[in-house]
Structure formats: C-alpha cells, structure tokens
Design an enzyme around this catalytic site. Structure first.
Site, PDB file in Angstrom:
ATOM      1  CE  LYS A 177      -3.839   7.247   2.346  1.00 14.44           C
ATOM      2  NZ  LYS A 177      -3.871   6.721   3.392  1.00 14.44           N
ATOM      3  CE  LYS A 200      -1.770   0.007   2.921  1.00 11.40           C
ATOM      4  NZ  LYS A 200      -0.721   0.920   3.487  1.00 11.40           N
ATOM      5  CE  LYS A 214       0.533   4.625  10.179  1.00 14.18           C
ATOM      6  NZ  LYS A 214       0.560   5.434   9.124  1.00 14.18           N
TER       7      LYS A 214
HETATM    8  P1  ATP Z   1      -2.351   5.283   6.329  1.00 13.65           P
HETATM    9  O1  ATP Z   1      -3.533   4.399   6.835  1.00 13.65           O
HETATM   10  O2  ATP Z   1      -2.553   6.499   7.237  1.00 13.65           O
HETATM   11  O3  ATP Z   1      -2.409   5.217   5.025  1.00 13.65           O
HETATM   12  P2  ATP Z   1      -0.898   3.085   6.568  1.00 13.65           P
HETATM   13  O4  ATP Z   1      -1.137   2.116   7.665  1.00 13.65           O
HETATM   14  O5  ATP Z   1      -1.181   2.696   5.352  1.00 13.65           O
HETATM   15  O6  ATP Z   1      -0.965   4.557   6.839  1.00 13.65           O
HETATM   16  P3  ATP Z   1       1.859   3.851   6.421  1.00 13.65           P
HETATM   17  O7  ATP Z   1       2.176   5.000   7.248  1.00 13.65           O
HETATM   18  O8  ATP Z   1       1.444   4.495   4.905  1.00 13.65           O
HETATM   19  O9  ATP Z   1       0.563   2.802   6.687  1.00 13.65           O
HETATM   20  O10 ATP Z   1       3.087   2.845   5.986  1.00 13.65           O
HETATM   21  C1  ATP Z   1       4.169   2.844   6.928  1.00 13.65           C
HETATM   22  C2  ATP Z   1       5.186   1.685   6.384  1.00 13.65           C
HETATM   23  O11 ATP Z   1       4.492   0.375   6.339  1.00 13.65           O
HETATM   24  C3  ATP Z   1       5.343   1.959   4.842  1.00 13.65           C
HETATM   25  O12 ATP Z   1       6.536   1.319   4.353  1.00 13.65           O
HETATM   26  C4  ATP Z   1       4.287   0.884   4.165  1.00 13.65           C
HETATM   27  O13 ATP Z   1       4.639   0.382   2.798  1.00 13.65           O
HETATM   28  C5  ATP Z   1       4.274  -0.127   5.188  1.00 13.65           C
HETATM   29  N1  ATP Z   1       2.988  -0.845   5.365  1.00 13.65           N
HETATM   30  C6  ATP Z   1       1.791  -0.223   5.689  1.00 13.65           C
HETATM   31  N2  ATP Z   1       0.909  -0.871   5.764  1.00 13.65           N
HETATM   32  C7  ATP Z   1       1.208  -2.095   5.362  1.00 13.65           C
HETATM   33  C8  ATP Z   1       0.668  -3.498   5.126  1.00 13.65           C
HETATM   34  N3  ATP Z   1      -0.788  -3.742   5.098  1.00 13.65           N
HETATM   35  N4  ATP Z   1       1.390  -4.373   4.717  1.00 13.65           N
HETATM   36  C9  ATP Z   1       2.734  -4.109   4.376  1.00 13.65           C
HETATM   37  N5  ATP Z   1       3.353  -3.131   4.584  1.00 13.65           N
HETATM   38  C10 ATP Z   1       2.627  -1.995   5.094  1.00 13.65           C
END
Ligand code: ATP
Ligand code: LTN
Length: 336
Positions: free
Chosen positions: A117, A199, A202
């Site tokens: 980040k 990955k 969002k």
């Molecule tokens: P951001 O983009 O704001 O960092 P994010 O989309 O990566 O957010 P988080 O809010 O960090 O998602 O994650 C929410 C939950 O979903 C966490 O438990 C995370 O491990 C899981 N998660 C998020 N993205 C994935 C993914 N691509 N595959 C599997 N698990 C995920």
C-alpha cells in the site's frame, strides 16, 4: 440444550473501502457462512481501517451500509450473528493504543500489505497505514476470538496479532486468547481476471479485472468473456504456467463445488470459448440471489439501523470487559 454449550468464537471484518468483490465473497464471507452453525459469530465493518486511504465521506457511509446489507444477503443471520460498525465501539481505538505499545517498529515494517500500500500511495504513507495491523489485532483480541476466517493476504496480520497477544501475555499473565487464521481450501486468493498474477481487489483503479457483488449478470458475463487466459486451448490446472485458466477453474470450483479433475473432464476438448462463459454463468447464478436480496435490504434503512444498533450494543458488552481487564493489568487507575 445446544445454547448451554459454549461455542468457540469466529470473528472477522472487511473494510468498506469499495464495493465487495467475488474475492471478498469466496475468500472470506462464504467461509463465514459455513462456520456459523459451529461457532458464535461476530462480524465487523471496519470503517476505521478504511480511512488509511483518502475516502470521500459520503462514499464511505454508503459502502458501510452496503457492506452490511451484503453480509446479511449472503446468508448470515442477524438473529444469530453480531454485526456492528467498528467506529461504534470505542474500545477498538483504546485497545489499539495499548497494543501499539507492545508492537515493534520492525515487525510492523515487515508487513507485506504495508509495503504494497505504501508503494501504491507514495504520497500518503500515513501513521494509520503503518499501525493498521495493531488496530486489527485489537479488533480480534477484544472478542476472545478463537478463529479468524480470512483470505490469504490477511494471514500475516493474524500471525502478528498472535505475536502481540503472546508478548502481552508474557508480561502480564494470561490475558488474551491466541486466535488462528482459517483459510478456505480453494478461493483463498482469487486473482484479477485481467492480470492473473495480481489479487482481485475492491480498490483497484480499474474494475475490469474484479467481479463486484453488485455487478449485473450482463457485466459479469462480459468480464468473464474478456478474462485473460493463455495461448493453449485446454482447460487444465497449472497455477505456475496457466495462471488465468487456473484462477477461473478455482472460481468455478468454488461456485459449483466441482473438483479440478471434474472440471478438466467437463471441458475436455471444448476450449476457452465454452469454458469462460460457463464460469460466468455459474458465478451469475451464485451472485444473483445475493445481489437481489442486498438491494431489498438496502432499501430498508430502518431495518439496517436496528441491526447495527443492536450489534454495537452486544459488541460493546464484550469489548468493554476485555478492555477493563487490560487497563487493570497495565496499571491504569480504575475510573470511579
Ligand atoms: P482493498 O482493495 O481495499 O485493500 P480488498 O479487496 O483487498 O480491499 P479486503 O477488504 O482487504 O479486500 O479483504 C476482505 C476479506 O476478503 C479479507 O479476509 C481478505 O483476505 C479477503 N479477500 C479480499 N480479496 C480477496 C481475494 N482476491 N481472494 C481471496 N480473498 C480475498
Ligand atoms: N484488514 C482486514 C480487515 C480487518 C479484519 C479485522 C479481518 C480489519 N479488522 C479483524 C479480520 C479480523 C482486511 O481485509 N483487509
């Protein structure tokens, strides 16, 4: 009878930085649903974690309610689980300060998410981004959590939480339970459809690679048809050399329950022109009822408010007990 047996506790949270994705659903929420009957369940909307990046206040408010609606629409029952908004329970910020004094600069610097980040937001590497895992440890430890169902990217933070808890227990005696991360067998790391070595996320700049839970069937189908694959034509699992196809297979496996062998047989000789829309359709079938139910719930603001008000009340009861215990242990004078 069953109520008299004390269940272990599952705790998890998602920060409302954007619209939930298929990654959040398969990596986290779906797993929460499966564990609900066996565990007492507490789910948080981590709005305080969201402001480590610049968020438009109106968007943050909307995302927060939307996220709660999606939790419920995914099958989590507000009669059986506690749902609350992190900023409604002031003990999180307070325990976070205490735990920060038992977290080391070196270990926080090593967190992969902090490094990623920071690289992405070079003009806003703020203190909150650095101490993010400390607040997350406070979230988990306030509720005597046994398991934390999360995706692969959060495993490191749960490990750090254990280290901090262990260190505190070492100084003051048994205070915190040591929580364990629980990851799904398939779906712990759903990759972007356009860049399969990244990955699905969002807060990505473009959402072409991410399936949002609120995407319509049409949008979902279009994104899957455009998903990056490779120049072969066979549907075969090979996470090293066929990242795009393997990611699609993992998604298909999660939403249909089919094994990789079964999927390879199903698409033997059929090529990606058949495979990609089939994955899209299976995902549409899974997400459509959730999206429709979330929209229905979102229209009822009074109901949503009653859920998060009751959740905050129940969460505060548990959190305040833990915080009092901690304040006593470290030597703060009891407030008269
Ligand atoms: P951001 O983009 O704001 O960092 P994010 O989309 O990566 O957010 P988080 O809010 O960090 O998602 O994650 C929410 C939950 O979903 C966490 O438990 C995370 O491990 C899981 N998660 C998020 N993205 C994935 C993914 N691509 N595959 C599997 N698990 C995920
Ligand atoms: N950091 C997590 C969200 C989160 C969390 C938690 C997850 C905040 N507090 C406590 C599990 C337990 C993320 O998904 N990025």
């Amino acid at each position: 009878m069953e109520d008299n047996v004390k269940k272990l506790i599952q705790y998890s949270a998602i920060k409302p930085t954007g619209s939930l994705t298929l990654g959040s659903y398969l990596g986290a929420i779906k797993n929460w649903c499966g564990l609900c009957s066996e565990y007492s369940s507490i789910f948080c909307i981590a709005d305080m974690h969201s402001i480590t990046i610049r968020m438009d206040p109106a968007v943050l408010r909307r995302n927060t309610l939307e996220q709660l609606a999606y939790y419920i629409a995914s099958g989590l029952d507000p009669e059986k689980c506690i749902f609350y908004i992190q900023s409604h329970v002031h003990e999180h910020a307070e325990l976070s300060w205490v735990l920060g004094c038992y977290s080391m600069f070196g270990e926080l610097s090593r967190m992969t998410q902090f490094k990623d980040k920071s690289a992405k937001n070079a003009d806003n590497i703020n203190g909150g981004l650095f101490t993010y895992p400390v607040l997350m440890a406070a979230d988990i430890l306030l509720y005597n959590t046994d398991i934390v169902p999360v995706g692969e990217d959060q495993r490191q933070h749960v490990e750090l939480c254990r280290d901090i808890a262990n260190r505190f227990n070492g100084v003051y005696g048994e205070t915190f339970k040591l929580p364990k991360a629980v990851l799904p067998k398939v779906g712990a790391k759903v990759m972007s459809l356009t860049e399969p070595d990244k990955k699905m996320s969002k807060s990505d700049d473009s959402d072409a690679g991410s399936i949002l839970l609120k995407d319509t069937d049409e949008v979902i189908m279009r994104k899957f048809k455009r998903a990056v694959t490779d120049c072969e034509t066979c549907v075969r699992f090979d996470a090293e050399n066929k990242k795009g196809v393997s990611n699609l297979m993992a998604i298909y496996s999660c939403v249909t329950g089919k094994s990789f062998d079964e999927i390879e047989r199903e698409f033997d000789g059929k090529g990606y022109g058949v495979f990609k829309p089939a994955v899209g359709e299976a995902v549409c079938d899974t997400l459509r009822p959730i999206r429709e139910e979330a929209n229905r719930i979102l229209a009822d603001k009074a109901y949503l408010e009653s859920v998060y008000a009751e959740g905050a009340r129940k969460a505060s009861q548990i959190a305040s007990r833990t915080l009092s215990k901690v304040y006593k242990k470290v030597g703060f004078v009891k407030k008269p």
